[in-house]
Design a protein around this motif. Structure first.
Motif, PDB file in Angstrom:
ATOM      1  N   THR A 168      32.862  52.883  35.464  1.00 56.19           N
ATOM      2  CA  THR A 168      33.487  54.029  34.793  1.00 56.19           C
ATOM      3  C   THR A 168      34.993  53.834  34.636  1.00 56.19           C
ATOM      4  N   ALA A 169      35.623  53.277  35.675  1.00 55.03           N
ATOM      5  CA  ALA A 169      37.074  53.068  35.598  1.00 55.03           C
ATOM      6  C   ALA A 169      37.439  52.115  34.465  1.00 55.03           C
ATOM      7  N   THR A 170      36.587  51.104  34.229  1.00 56.82           N
ATOM      8  CA  THR A 170      36.856  50.164  33.144  1.00 56.82           C
ATOM      9  C   THR A 170      36.640  50.814  31.786  1.00 56.82           C
TER      10      THR A 170
ATOM     11  N   ARG B 286      42.322  46.471  41.144  1.00 57.86           N
ATOM     12  CA  ARG B 286      42.110  45.394  42.094  1.00 57.86           C
ATOM     13  C   ARG B 286      42.577  44.045  41.532  1.00 57.86           C
ATOM     14  N   ALA B 287      42.765  43.975  40.227  1.00 56.14           N
ATOM     15  CA  ALA B 287      43.252  42.734  39.630  1.00 56.14           C
ATOM     16  C   ALA B 287      44.594  42.327  40.222  1.00 56.14           C
ATOM     17  N   MET B 288      45.323  43.305  40.750  1.00 55.43           N
ATOM     18  CA  MET B 288      46.624  43.004  41.351  1.00 55.43           C
ATOM     19  C   MET B 288      46.468  42.216  42.651  1.00 55.43           C
ATOM     20  N   LEU B 289      45.236  42.198  43.234  1.00 57.56           N
ATOM     21  CA  LEU B 289      45.017  41.526  44.505  1.00 57.56           C
ATOM     22  C   LEU B 289      44.529  40.091  44.322  1.00 57.56           C
ATOM     23  N   LEU B 290      44.150  39.728  43.089  1.00 58.40           N
ATOM     24  CA  LEU B 290      43.603  38.406  42.849  1.00 58.40           C
ATOM     25  C   LEU B 290      44.625  37.543  42.126  1.00 58.40           C
ATOM     26  N   ARG B 291      44.502  36.255  42.307  1.00 61.14           N
ATOM     27  CA  ARG B 291      45.406  35.331  41.599  1.00 61.14           C
ATOM     28  C   ARG B 291      44.686  34.038  41.265  1.00 61.14           C
TER      29      ARG B 291
ATOM     30  N   ASP C 168      33.895  39.728  43.406  1.00 59.83           N
ATOM     31  CA  ASP C 168      35.265  39.791  42.877  1.00 59.83           C
ATOM     32  C   ASP C 168      35.282  40.293  41.430  1.00 59.83           C
ATOM     33  N   VAL C 169      34.358  39.785  40.599  1.00 57.68           N
ATOM     34  CA  VAL C 169      34.263  40.269  39.218  1.00 57.68           C
ATOM     35  C   VAL C 169      33.935  41.758  39.215  1.00 57.68           C
ATOM     36  N   ALA C 170      32.964  42.138  40.044  1.00 53.58           N
ATOM     37  CA  ALA C 170      32.562  43.550  40.119  1.00 53.58           C
ATOM     38  C   ALA C 170      33.706  44.419  40.599  1.00 53.58           C
ATOM     39  N   GLY C 171      34.516  43.892  41.521  1.00 55.67           N
ATOM     40  CA  GLY C 171      35.632  44.667  42.039  1.00 55.67           C
ATOM     41  C   GLY C 171      36.640  45.006  40.968  1.00 55.67           C
ATOM     42  N   VAL C 172      36.917  44.041  40.072  1.00 55.93           N
ATOM     43  CA  VAL C 172      37.866  44.298  38.993  1.00 55.93           C
ATOM     44  C   VAL C 172      37.279  45.277  37.984  1.00 55.93           C
ATOM     45  N   LEU C 173      36.002  45.104  37.621  1.00 55.70           N
ATOM     46  CA  LEU C 173      35.382  46.007  36.659  1.00 55.70           C
ATOM     47  C   LEU C 173      35.193  47.409  37.229  1.00 55.70           C
ATOM     48  N   GLY C 174      34.944  47.483  38.519  1.00 55.48           N
ATOM     49  CA  GLY C 174      34.768  48.795  39.144  1.00 55.48           C
ATOM     50  C   GLY C 174      36.082  49.507  39.394  1.00 55.48           C
TER      51      GLY C 174
ATOM     52  N   MET D 202      34.220  43.582  27.103  1.00 49.94           N
ATOM     53  CA  MET D 202      34.047  42.129  27.153  1.00 49.94           C
ATOM     54  C   MET D 202      35.355  41.445  27.531  1.00 49.94           C
ATOM     55  N   ALA D 203      36.449  41.910  26.951  1.00 53.32           N
ATOM     56  CA  ALA D 203      37.751  41.314  27.261  1.00 53.32           C
ATOM     57  C   ALA D 203      38.143  41.569  28.710  1.00 53.32           C
ATOM     58  N   VAL D 204      37.878  42.778  29.205  1.00 50.56           N
ATOM     59  CA  VAL D 204      38.189  43.088  30.605  1.00 50.56           C
ATOM     60  C   VAL D 204      37.342  42.222  31.530  1.00 50.56           C
ATOM     61  N   ALA D 205      36.059  42.046  31.181  1.00 53.15           N
ATOM     62  CA  ALA D 205      35.189  41.191  31.989  1.00 53.15           C
ATOM     63  C   ALA D 205      35.680  39.751  31.976  1.00 53.15           C
ATOM     64  N   ALA D 206      36.148  39.285  30.817  1.00 56.68           N
ATOM     65  CA  ALA D 206      36.672  37.923  30.719  1.00 56.68           C
ATOM     66  C   ALA D 206      37.891  37.742  31.625  1.00 56.68           C
ATOM     67  N   LYS D 207      38.761  38.744  31.630  1.00 61.84           N
ATOM     68  CA  LYS D 207      39.931  38.680  32.509  1.00 61.84           C
ATOM     69  C   LYS D 207      39.510  38.691  33.968  1.00 61.84           C
ATOM     70  N   ALA D 208      38.513  39.515  34.301  1.00 57.18           N
ATOM     71  CA  ALA D 208      38.008  39.571  35.674  1.00 57.18           C
ATOM     72  C   ALA D 208      37.425  38.225  36.097  1.00 57.18           C
ATOM     73  N   VAL D 209      36.703  37.574  35.192  1.00 55.29           N
ATOM     74  CA  VAL D 209      36.120  36.263  35.488  1.00 55.29           C
ATOM     75  C   VAL D 209      37.210  35.241  35.761  1.00 55.29           C
ATOM     76  N   CYS D 210      38.246  35.220  34.927  1.00 59.39           N
ATOM     77  CA  CYS D 210      39.337  34.259  35.123  1.00 59.39           C
ATOM     78  C   CYS D 210      40.002  34.451  36.477  1.00 59.39           C
ATOM     79  N   LEU D 211      40.201  35.699  36.861  1.00 57.76           N
ATOM     80  CA  LEU D 211      40.813  35.973  38.164  1.00 57.76           C
ATOM     81  C   LEU D 211      39.887  35.565  39.308  1.00 57.76           C
ATOM     82  N   ALA D 212      38.600  35.868  39.178  1.00 59.95           N
ATOM     83  CA  ALA D 212      37.650  35.549  40.238  1.00 59.95           C
ATOM     84  C   ALA D 212      37.445  34.045  40.384  1.00 59.95           C
TER      85      ALA D 212
END
Length: 453
Positions: free
Chosen positions: A258-260, A448-453, A438-444, A281-291
């Protein structure tokens, strides 16, 4: 002087190509580097430019023919005497020395001259080209009964210039392409041209009885046979090779996104981002790159020959795209270095190019991880097959509004299932689970993207 143009290597060492359509006919005047035909390889539809200026003498293949690299495609009369050297001959004559390598198409040719459209000559009904092939002058699509018909003139002109997806759209809409005018300066009929014509002509026919959406069983053919070639064969070979080479496993996770979806809605309303169309899709792609940065084993390759596991320090993100020609997986280069807006733009451009059949073969090589969005088909999940040479593939399921536990209560939330298939030689279950979380954390919770690098 007549010059034979042989099919060049279209890139990546592909040995053959299927002729989709001619854009010229015997007797046409062509300019240097003018597009004369469209050919389909196992990876993409490619425009074939002329290496000579002159008059088309003969076409040596028909649409649907499979042409081997090095075979003569077209003969062009350059208007020079046999004693004179050709003004431009980028293609080596392979007839005299068959063992010579056929030059690669990429980068060959000179700068095009002005006015590159062919001067088409009319040909009589039932005429045969100089190759002895069936008449290529007949217009491709027959007019729909409900549409106005053009009175048949004495000569039949070369069929209108368009791409295969546009021709299929015209056929589906019952539009005769001969009646459609191209809006652009190239003279090529686009999807928008067909849709505009169909809408304009359909207006007075609004009261006509519509045909049933599903044809009755009695009207269907008993069998339909389609040659296995092009993208369909390449995809099949790759999937068989992957399925029977790499031991694959899958894991699933259903999450509240829902947050996404709220983030996507807020970005869509942001005027400063107008025209970028940032979706889930773009948000998921960004989450994948971070994860992938946190679990690099999921972004790796098994090198059997070297006896090594290669971990990539970059992400070439493959986006599986369903097209009329089959499944293709072009990739976004260095996706991990892009912002969310840049990723959204790159994915949209890549998908549009794939649907038009214009993806270059090189754009489908070198991927390190793939995303496939099965949710657009209303599917919740599945077990996708890993793309050969990669360690994993992520499937995004449909976003569904349903009851979900939220802060200790039951509420309506946007829910999605993530399906991850992975090569168990490269990725252990613990690593797959960590990556998926990690992917789920960003989408949820996009913060949380601020915690991944």
């Amino acid at each position: 002087m007549s010059q034979d143009f042989r099919l060049p290597d279209l890139g990546e060492g592909l040995p053959e190509a299927e002729l989709v359509q001619w854009l010229v006919a015997p007797g046409d005047t062509v300019t240097l580097n003018q597009t004369i035909a469209e050919v389909e390889t196992a990876k993409a539809v490619v425009e074939l430019p002329s290496p000579y200026a002159g008059t088309v003498g003969a076409l040596h293949a028909q649409p649907g023919d499979v042409i081997a690299v090095g075979d003569v495609v077209i003969t062009i009369d350059t208007g020079e005497s046999d004693a004179a050297a050709p003004a431009a001959a980028p293609v080596e004559e392979a007839a005299a020395e068959p063992e010579k390598a056929v030059p690669n198409l990429v980068g060959y040719g000179a700068a095009p001259r002005a006015g590159g459209r062919p001067q088409r000559r009319a040909r009589s009904h039932g005429g045969v080209g100089q190759t002895g092939a069936a008449d290529t002058a007949v217009l491709e699509a027959a007019p729909h009964d409900a549409l106005p018909r053009r009175e048949a003139p004495e000569p039949v002109l070369e069929r209108p210039r368009s791409t295969p997806p546009v021709r299929k759209l015209a056929k589906d809409l019952g539009v005769d392409l001969a009646l459609v005018e191209a809006s652009g300066v190239t003279g090529i009929i686009t999807r928008a041209d067909v849709e505009e014509y169909a809408a304009r002509v359909a207006a007075p026919q609004a009261t006509a009885v519509e045909a049933p959406a599903i044809a009755p069983a009695s009207s269907r053919p008993r069998e339909t046979r389609t040659p296995i070639r092009g993208v369909r064969r390449a995809t099949a070979d790759a999937m068989v090779r992957s399925a029977f080479t790499a031991p694959q496993a899958s894991t699933f996770l259903t999450i509240d996104v829902t947050a996404t979806t709220e983030l996507v809605a807020s970005l869509a309303a942001d005027r400063s981002l107008e025209g970028h169309r940032i979706g889930i899709m773009a948000v998921a792609a960004k989450a994948v790159c971070l994860a992938l940065g946190a679990t690099p084993s999921v972004n790796s390759r098994w090198d059997e020959a070297a006896g090594e596991i290669v971990e990539f320090g970059y992400v070439n993100l493959g986006i599986a795209a369903a097209t009329q020609r089959g499944l293709v997986v072009p990739n976004v280069r260095d996706a991990d270095a892009m912002t969310l807006v840049e990723l959204a733009d790159a994915i949209r451009e890549l998908a549009g190019t794939a649907r038009a059949g214009r993806t270059a073969p090189a754009d489908m090589l070198g991927g390190t991880f793939t995303i496939t969005n099965v949710g657009v088909f209303g599917v919740d999940g599945g077990t996708p097959i890993v793309n050969p040479g990669e360690a994993a593939i992520l499937a995004l399921g449909a976003v569904r509004r349903q009851p979900w536990e939220y802060k200790g209560e039951i509420a309506l939330r946007d829910v999605m299932t993530l399906s991850l298939s992975f090569d168990h030689r490269l990725v252990d279950g613990e690593q797959a689970a960590r990556f998926l979380r990690d992917v789920a954390g960003v989408l949820g919770e996009p913060g949380r993207a601020m915690l991944l690098r």
